[in-house]
Design a protein around this motif. Structure first.
Motif, PDB file in Angstrom:
ATOM      1  N   PRO A   8       0.829  -1.198   0.000  1.00  0.00           N
ATOM      2  CA  PRO A   8       0.000   0.000   0.000  1.00  0.00           C
ATOM      3  C   PRO A   8       0.870   1.258   0.000  1.00  0.00           C
ATOM      4  N   VAL A   9       0.312   2.332  -0.494  1.00  0.00           N
ATOM      5  CA  VAL A   9       1.039   3.598  -0.532  1.00  0.00           C
ATOM      6  C   VAL A   9       0.357   4.556   0.446  1.00  0.00           C
ATOM      7  N   TRP A  10       0.718   4.422   1.701  1.00  0.00           N
ATOM      8  CA  TRP A  10       0.141   5.260   2.743  1.00  0.00           C
ATOM      9  C   TRP A  10       0.823   6.615   2.801  1.00  0.00           C
ATOM     10  N   SER A  11       2.053   6.708   2.369  1.00  0.00           N
ATOM     11  CA  SER A  11       2.794   7.951   2.528  1.00  0.00           C
ATOM     12  C   SER A  11       2.296   9.057   1.595  1.00  0.00           C
ATOM     13  N   ARG A  12       1.716   8.690   0.467  1.00  0.00           N
ATOM     14  CA  ARG A  12       1.295   9.712  -0.507  1.00  0.00           C
ATOM     15  C   ARG A  12       0.313  10.724   0.077  1.00  0.00           C
ATOM     16  N   PRO A  13      -0.807  10.291   0.683  1.00  0.00           N
ATOM     17  CA  PRO A  13      -1.732  11.295   1.225  1.00  0.00           C
ATOM     18  C   PRO A  13      -1.117  12.105   2.370  1.00  0.00           C
ATOM     19  N   VAL A  14      -0.195  11.510   3.102  1.00  0.00           N
ATOM     20  CA  VAL A  14       0.469  12.237   4.189  1.00  0.00           C
ATOM     21  C   VAL A  14       1.349  13.333   3.597  1.00  0.00           C
ATOM     22  N   ARG A  15       2.094  13.007   2.540  1.00  0.00           N
ATOM     23  CA  ARG A  15       2.917  14.017   1.870  1.00  0.00           C
ATOM     24  C   ARG A  15       2.048  15.120   1.273  1.00  0.00           C
ATOM     25  N   GLU A  16       0.924  14.746   0.681  1.00  0.00           N
ATOM     26  CA  GLU A  16       0.021  15.736   0.088  1.00  0.00           C
ATOM     27  C   GLU A  16      -0.518  16.684   1.153  1.00  0.00           C
ATOM     28  N   GLN A  17      -0.843  16.158   2.315  1.00  0.00           N
ATOM     29  CA  GLN A  17      -1.323  17.013   3.405  1.00  0.00           C
ATOM     30  C   GLN A  17      -0.219  17.956   3.868  1.00  0.00           C
ATOM     31  N   ALA A  18       1.010  17.484   3.922  1.00  0.00           N
ATOM     32  CA  ALA A  18       2.128  18.345   4.309  1.00  0.00           C
ATOM     33  C   ALA A  18       2.270  19.496   3.321  1.00  0.00           C
ATOM     34  N   VAL A  19       2.124  19.206   2.038  1.00  0.00           N
ATOM     35  CA  VAL A  19       2.215  20.257   1.016  1.00  0.00           C
ATOM     36  C   VAL A  19       1.090  21.270   1.211  1.00  0.00           C
ATOM     37  N   ARG A  20      -0.117  20.772   1.492  1.00  0.00           N
ATOM     38  CA  ARG A  20      -1.248  21.689   1.708  1.00  0.00           C
ATOM     39  C   ARG A  20      -1.009  22.580   2.930  1.00  0.00           C
ATOM     40  N   LEU A  21      -0.450  22.000   3.992  1.00  0.00           N
ATOM     41  CA  LEU A  21      -0.171  22.797   5.188  1.00  0.00           C
ATOM     42  C   LEU A  21       0.901  23.849   4.931  1.00  0.00           C
ATOM     43  N   LYS A  22       1.916  23.504   4.150  1.00  0.00           N
ATOM     44  CA  LYS A  22       2.942  24.493   3.810  1.00  0.00           C
ATOM     45  C   LYS A  22       2.337  25.651   3.019  1.00  0.00           C
ATOM     46  N   ALA A  23       1.470  25.320   2.075  1.00  0.00           N
ATOM     47  CA  ALA A  23       0.811  26.357   1.276  1.00  0.00           C
ATOM     48  C   ALA A  23      -0.070  27.232   2.172  1.00  0.00           C
ATOM     49  N   GLN A  24      -0.760  26.599   3.116  1.00  0.00           N
ATOM     50  CA  GLN A  24      -1.596  27.366   4.043  1.00  0.00           C
ATOM     51  C   GLN A  24      -0.732  28.312   4.871  1.00  0.00           C
ATOM     52  N   ALA A  25       0.416  27.835   5.334  1.00  0.00           N
ATOM     53  CA  ALA A  25       1.313  28.678   6.119  1.00  0.00           C
ATOM     54  C   ALA A  25       1.784  29.871   5.290  1.00  0.00           C
ATOM     55  N   ALA A  56       1.188  25.634  11.461  1.00  0.00           N
ATOM     56  CA  ALA A  56       0.984  24.900  10.205  1.00  0.00           C
ATOM     57  C   ALA A  56       2.316  24.370   9.678  1.00  0.00           C
ATOM     58  N   GLU A  57       3.362  25.180   9.752  1.00  0.00           N
ATOM     59  CA  GLU A  57       4.685  24.729   9.298  1.00  0.00           C
ATOM     60  C   GLU A  57       5.217  23.596  10.166  1.00  0.00           C
ATOM     61  N   THR A  58       5.009  23.694  11.467  1.00  0.00           N
ATOM     62  CA  THR A  58       5.443  22.628  12.377  1.00  0.00           C
ATOM     63  C   THR A  58       4.702  21.327  12.063  1.00  0.00           C
ATOM     64  N   ALA A  59       3.406  21.434  11.843  1.00  0.00           N
ATOM     65  CA  ALA A  59       2.624  20.245  11.499  1.00  0.00           C
ATOM     66  C   ALA A  59       3.085  19.662  10.169  1.00  0.00           C
ATOM     67  N   ALA A  60       3.402  20.524   9.212  1.00  0.00           N
ATOM     68  CA  ALA A  60       3.876  20.048   7.903  1.00  0.00           C
ATOM     69  C   ALA A  60       5.194  19.290   8.055  1.00  0.00           C
ATOM     70  N   ARG A  61       6.103  19.811   8.872  1.00  0.00           N
ATOM     71  CA  ARG A  61       7.373  19.108   9.096  1.00  0.00           C
ATOM     72  C   ARG A  61       7.144  17.752   9.757  1.00  0.00           C
ATOM     73  N   SER A  62       6.220  17.704  10.712  1.00  0.00           N
ATOM     74  CA  SER A  62       5.899  16.429  11.369  1.00  0.00           C
ATOM     75  C   SER A  62       5.322  15.437  10.368  1.00  0.00           C
ATOM     76  N   LEU A  63       4.435  15.915   9.515  1.00  0.00           N
ATOM     77  CA  LEU A  63       3.856  15.042   8.496  1.00  0.00           C
ATOM     78  C   LEU A  63       4.919  14.563   7.506  1.00  0.00           C
ATOM     79  N   GLU A  64       5.865  15.425   7.160  1.00  0.00           N
ATOM     80  CA  GLU A  64       6.947  15.003   6.261  1.00  0.00           C
ATOM     81  C   GLU A  64       7.765  13.886   6.890  1.00  0.00           C
ATOM     82  N   ARG A  65       8.063  14.014   8.186  1.00  0.00           N
ATOM     83  CA  ARG A  65       8.804  12.948   8.880  1.00  0.00           C
ATOM     84  C   ARG A  65       7.982  11.665   8.916  1.00  0.00           C
TER      85      ARG A  65
END
Length: 94
Positions: A8-25, A56-65
């Motif tokens: 399964p590719v679980w990391s893809r939606p997590v990475r996408e959410q990180a990108v959205r959070l960075k854009a929001q920030a 939002a940036e902190t959450a994005a970094r956590s999601l990237e990890r």
């Protein structure tokens, strides 16, 4: 998943959410820079918006990890699935 036995590719939606959070920030920071409300209320509002951008940036970094860790697990699962397919499946114990 791309097919039977594929990992399964679980990391893809997590990475996408990180990108959205960075854009929001980025949007929040731009919004805070554009605020022209005078006085202490305006300054307080700008600080609140900037704090939200920081969160939002902190959450994005956590999601990237998390996505990185999931990607590593996905690689292990894919290797195990390949080995199982190539080896003809699980052997009966006994």
């Amino acid at each position: 998943m791309s097919g039977p036995g594929a990992a399964p590719v679980w990391s893809r939606p997590v990475r996408e959410q990180a990108v959205r959070l960075k854009a929001q920030a980025e949007r929040l920071r731009a919004s805070a820079e554009g605020m022209t409300l005078p006085g202490p209320e305006g300054a307080a509002l700008r600080l609140r918006v900037l704090a939200q951008a920081d969160r939002a940036e902190t959450a994005a970094r956590s999601l990237e990890r998390a996505a990185e860790a999931l990607g590593e697990h996905e690689a292990v699962l894919a290797a195990l699935a390949r080995r199982r397919r190539e080896g003809g499946g699980a052997k009966a114990a006994g």
